[in-house]
Scaffold this motif. Structure first.
Motif, short mmCIF file in Angstrom:
data_model
loop_
_atom_site.label_atom_id
_atom_site.label_comp_id
_atom_site.label_asym_id
_atom_site.label_seq_id
_atom_site.Cartn_x
_atom_site.Cartn_y
_atom_site.Cartn_z
N ASN A 1 0.87 -1.07 -0.11
CA ASN A 1 0.17 0.07 -0.05
C ASN A 1 0.96 1.24 -0.06
O ASN A 1 1.61 1.39 0.93
N PRO A 2 0.94 1.90 -1.15
CA PRO A 2 1.81 3.43 -1.20
C PRO A 2 1.35 4.37 -0.05
O PRO A 2 2.12 5.01 0.21
N TYR A 3 0.00 4.43 0.00
CA TYR A 3 -0.42 5.37 1.11
C TYR A 3 0.18 5.11 2.46
O TYR A 3 0.44 6.02 3.50
N LYS A 4 0.07 3.83 2.82
CA LYS A 4 0.74 3.46 4.29
C LYS A 4 2.06 3.78 4.30
O LYS A 4 2.80 4.33 5.42
N TRP A 5 2.82 3.47 3.11
CA TRP A 5 4.34 3.71 3.16
C TRP A 5 4.72 5.28 3.18
O TRP A 5 5.53 5.67 3.81
N LEU A 6 3.88 5.96 2.31
CA LEU A 6 3.94 7.37 2.38
C LEU A 6 3.64 8.27 3.74
O LEU A 6 4.30 9.01 4.26
N TYR A 7 2.89 7.48 4.36
CA TYR A 7 2.63 8.23 6.15
C TYR A 7 3.68 7.68 6.90
O TYR A 7 4.25 8.56 7.58
N SER B 1 9.41 11.65 3.71
CA SER B 1 10.48 12.13 2.93
C SER B 1 10.95 11.15 1.80
O SER B 1 12.19 11.47 1.06
N GLY B 2 10.33 9.98 1.88
CA GLY B 2 11.00 8.96 0.92
C GLY B 2 10.75 9.09 -0.60
O GLY B 2 11.13 8.18 -1.52
N VAL B 3 9.62 9.97 -0.74
CA VAL B 3 9.11 10.00 -2.34
C VAL B 3 10.18 11.15 -2.97
O VAL B 3 10.45 11.86 -2.49
N GLN B 4 10.94 10.33 -4.06
CA GLN B 4 11.80 10.98 -4.84
C GLN B 4 11.28 11.82 -5.76
O GLN B 4 11.37 13.01 -5.96
N THR B 5 10.13 11.45 -6.61
CA THR B 5 9.43 12.23 -7.69
C THR B 5 7.93 11.73 -7.58
O THR B 5 7.58 10.68 -7.13
N MET B 6 7.34 12.85 -7.81
CA MET B 6 5.62 12.30 -7.87
C MET B 6 5.48 11.36 -9.04
O MET B 6 4.32 10.63 -8.82
N GLN B 7 6.05 11.35 -9.83
CA GLN B 7 5.67 10.54 -10.96
C GLN B 7 5.95 9.10 -10.91
O GLN B 7 5.16 7.95 -10.93
N TRP B 8 7.00 8.54 -10.02
CA TRP B 8 7.13 7.54 -9.31
C TRP B 8 6.11 7.09 -8.39
O TRP B 8 5.83 5.88 -8.57
N PHE B 9 5.88 7.92 -7.54
CA PHE B 9 4.55 7.44 -6.63
C PHE B 9 3.35 7.35 -7.45
O PHE B 9 2.65 6.40 -6.92
N ALA B 10 2.94 8.21 -8.29
CA ALA B 10 1.82 7.96 -9.16
C ALA B 10 1.80 6.66 -9.72
O ALA B 10 0.68 5.87 -9.88
N HIS B 11 2.76 6.25 -10.59
CA HIS B 11 3.09 4.99 -10.83
C HIS B 11 2.74 3.76 -10.07
O HIS B 11 2.09 2.69 -10.19
N TRP B 12 3.17 3.85 -8.85
CA TRP B 12 3.10 2.75 -7.67
C TRP B 12 1.66 2.88 -7.33
O TRP B 12 1.11 1.69 -7.24
N THR B 13 1.04 4.06 -7.25
CA THR B 13 -0.40 4.20 -6.55
C THR B 13 -1.35 3.41 -7.83
O THR B 13 -2.01 2.94 -7.42
N GLN B 14 -1.07 3.68 -9.14
CA GLN B 14 -1.62 3.12 -10.14
C GLN B 14 -1.46 1.65 -10.08
O GLN B 14 -2.72 0.98 -10.32
N TYR C 1 -0.94 -0.39 -7.58
CA TYR C 1 -1.65 -0.72 -6.32
C TYR C 1 -3.24 -0.58 -6.81
O TYR C 1 -4.01 -1.78 -6.30
N THR C 2 -3.69 0.41 -7.18
CA THR C 2 -5.21 0.39 -7.37
C THR C 2 -5.72 -0.59 -8.37
O THR C 2 -6.68 -1.05 -8.31
N GLY C 3 -4.98 -0.97 -9.28
CA GLY C 3 -4.89 -1.75 -10.50
C GLY C 3 -5.02 -3.09 -9.85
O GLY C 3 -6.19 -3.99 -10.04
N HIS C 4 -4.36 -3.62 -8.83
CA HIS C 4 -4.48 -4.90 -8.08
C HIS C 4 -5.77 -4.90 -7.28
O HIS C 4 -6.31 -5.99 -7.30
N ARG C 5 -5.98 -3.91 -6.69
CA ARG C 5 -7.29 -4.04 -5.88
C ARG C 5 -8.46 -4.12 -6.82
O ARG C 5 -9.25 -4.73 -6.40
N LEU C 6 -8.44 -3.46 -7.64
CA LEU C 6 -9.69 -3.44 -8.80
C LEU C 6 -9.53 -5.08 -9.31
O LEU C 6 -10.61 -5.47 -9.37
N TYR C 7 -8.57 -5.50 -9.74
CA TYR C 7 -8.45 -6.80 -10.24
C TYR C 7 -9.14 -7.87 -9.08
O TYR C 7 -9.96 -8.83 -9.43
N LYS C 8 -8.63 -7.68 -7.74
CA LYS C 8 -9.00 -8.50 -6.53
C LYS C 8 -10.59 -8.30 -6.36
O LYS C 8 -11.38 -9.28 -6.42
#
Length: 143
Positions: free
Chosen positions: A27-33, A37-50, A52-59
């Protein structure tokens, strides 16, 4: 022989497409919490979130298919167009799946679907074994 090779390629491609959605994600949101300061770029975080969301939708659609009695068949297993089942098509980030009952499948599609299920389960089992062998993986990654 040619037909069998083509079938194997279709199944292999469907597994490759679905495996990205089926793999468990952290879960990227728990990791961010816990690591603001661990997020290097927002693009990287957005891809990770995408992912994660895809996995949740698939389940979620897997649960829906199980409850309603349908099988979730990747559209890439079909050789021809899927227009007759357009109302039952679900897209998750560019990957199409169709809800079908077992009796609605042709014998060829049923054979490809069975091979797809076996290969996907084997790939997920291999992924989990890799995670167990890796000592640097945090415990919340394992499923």
């Amino acid at each position: 022989m040619q037909d069998r090779y083509a079938e194997e390629k279709v199944v292999e491609r469907a597994v490759e497409i679905t495996l990205e959605l089926a793999r468990p994600q952290v879960n990227p949101y728990k990791w961010l919490y816990h690591n603001p300061s661990g997020v290097q770029t927002m693009q990287w975080f957005a891809h990770w979130t995408q992912r994660y969301t895809g996995h949740r939708l698939y389940k979620a659609i897997m649960r829906i298919a199980k409850i309603t009695g349908y099988e979730l068949v990747p559209a890439s297993l079909f050789y021809r167009h899927t227009a007759p089942w357009a109302a039952r098509r679900v897209k998750i980030y560019g990957r199409s799946f169709i809800f079908l009952r077992r009796d609605e499948m042709t014998p060829g599609l049923a054979r490809r679907y069975d091979a797809f299920c076996r290969d996907l389960q084997a790939a997920l089992r291999e992924y989990r074994d890799e995670l167990e062998d890796d000592e640097d993986v945090s415990p919340n990654v394992c499923v």
